[in-house]
Scaffold this motif. Structure first.
Motif, mmCIF file in Angstrom:
data_model
loop_
_atom_site.group_PDB
_atom_site.id
_atom_site.type_symbol
_atom_site.label_atom_id
_atom_site.label_comp_id
_atom_site.label_asym_id
_atom_site.label_seq_id
_atom_site.Cartn_x
_atom_site.Cartn_y
_atom_site.Cartn_z
ATOM 1 N N ASP A 75 0.828 -1.211 0.000
ATOM 2 C CA ASP A 75 0.000 0.000 0.000
ATOM 3 C C ASP A 75 0.861 1.259 0.000
ATOM 4 N N THR A 76 1.947 1.253 0.739
ATOM 5 C CA THR A 76 2.850 2.402 0.812
ATOM 6 C C THR A 76 3.508 2.666 -0.539
ATOM 7 N N VAL A 77 3.973 1.617 -1.196
ATOM 8 C CA VAL A 77 4.614 1.776 -2.501
ATOM 9 C C VAL A 77 3.611 2.306 -3.522
ATOM 10 N N VAL A 78 2.425 1.738 -3.535
ATOM 11 C CA VAL A 78 1.409 2.175 -4.492
ATOM 12 C C VAL A 78 1.064 3.650 -4.287
ATOM 13 N N LYS A 79 0.874 4.030 -3.050
ATOM 14 C CA LYS A 79 0.525 5.421 -2.756
ATOM 15 C C LYS A 79 1.657 6.379 -3.150
ATOM 16 N N ALA A 80 2.896 6.003 -2.856
ATOM 17 C CA ALA A 80 4.036 6.874 -3.146
ATOM 18 C C ALA A 80 4.365 6.947 -4.633
ATOM 19 N N ALA A 81 4.092 5.879 -5.375
ATOM 20 C CA ALA A 81 4.455 5.832 -6.793
ATOM 21 C C ALA A 81 3.367 6.373 -7.709
ATOM 22 N N ARG A 82 2.151 6.480 -7.218
ATOM 23 C CA ARG A 82 1.021 6.847 -8.070
ATOM 24 C C ARG A 82 1.090 8.300 -8.536
ATOM 25 N N THR A 83 0.943 8.492 -9.855
ATOM 26 C CA THR A 83 0.792 9.826 -10.437
ATOM 27 C C THR A 83 -0.587 9.995 -11.048
ATOM 28 N N GLY A 84 -1.269 8.871 -11.265
ATOM 29 C CA GLY A 84 -2.578 8.911 -11.892
ATOM 30 C C GLY A 84 -2.525 8.852 -13.400
ATOM 31 N N LYS A 85 -1.339 8.701 -13.946
ATOM 32 C CA LYS A 85 -1.178 8.651 -15.399
ATOM 33 C C LYS A 85 -0.758 7.254 -15.825
ATOM 34 N N ILE A 86 -0.982 6.955 -17.090
ATOM 35 C CA ILE A 86 -0.618 5.642 -17.607
ATOM 36 C C ILE A 86 0.887 5.431 -17.453
ATOM 37 N N GLY A 87 1.283 4.212 -17.122
ATOM 38 C CA GLY A 87 2.693 3.893 -16.958
ATOM 39 C C GLY A 87 3.196 4.027 -15.537
ATOM 40 N N ASP A 88 2.292 4.184 -14.554
ATOM 41 C CA ASP A 88 2.718 4.314 -13.157
ATOM 42 C C ASP A 88 3.442 3.075 -12.661
ATOM 43 N N GLY A 89 3.133 1.906 -13.195
ATOM 44 C CA GLY A 89 3.872 0.707 -12.828
ATOM 45 C C GLY A 89 3.020 -0.405 -12.274
#
Length: 112
Positions: A75-89
């Protein structure tokens, strides 16, 4: 134990590292990677010529944690990495059978 692997945009690495440190993750491995998902690369223009970039630069982050901590780390990684754009990972977990600290020969949770 679980191995959590995340593929994220390179410029989000510092945010992910900071967020993981805040929840008590003490070690991780980072590797440069490249690939594509739904975005299927992108078109670039260089000196007037257009060309297709098939592999997008990414960063691969790997962390081994106790089973009880795995969901919080994901959950921490997802929240920190999210930009809301395609290609977030992507983030995934796999079970880890054994961990050994080479220097001390500690095994299992003591080796983390």
């Amino acid at each position: 134990m679980k191995l959590i692997t995340a593929i994220v945009k390179p410029y989000r690495l510092d945010e992910v590292k900071t967020a993981l440190q805040e929840i008590g993750v003490h070690g991780l491995t980072v590797t440069e990677a490249s690939g594509y998902g739904r975005q299927r690369g992108r078109t670039e223009v260089y000196r007037g010529a257009e060309y297709q970039v098939d592999l997008v630069p990414k960063v691969r982050i790997e962390v081994v944690v106790e089973d009880a901590d795995a969901d919080a780390v994901v959950d921490t990684v997802v929240k920190a990495a999210r930009t809301g754009k395609i290609g977030d990972g992507k983030v995934w977990t796999v079970p880890v059978e054994t961990v050994v600290r080479v220097r001390t020969d500690e095994r299992g949770p003591d080796a983390l």
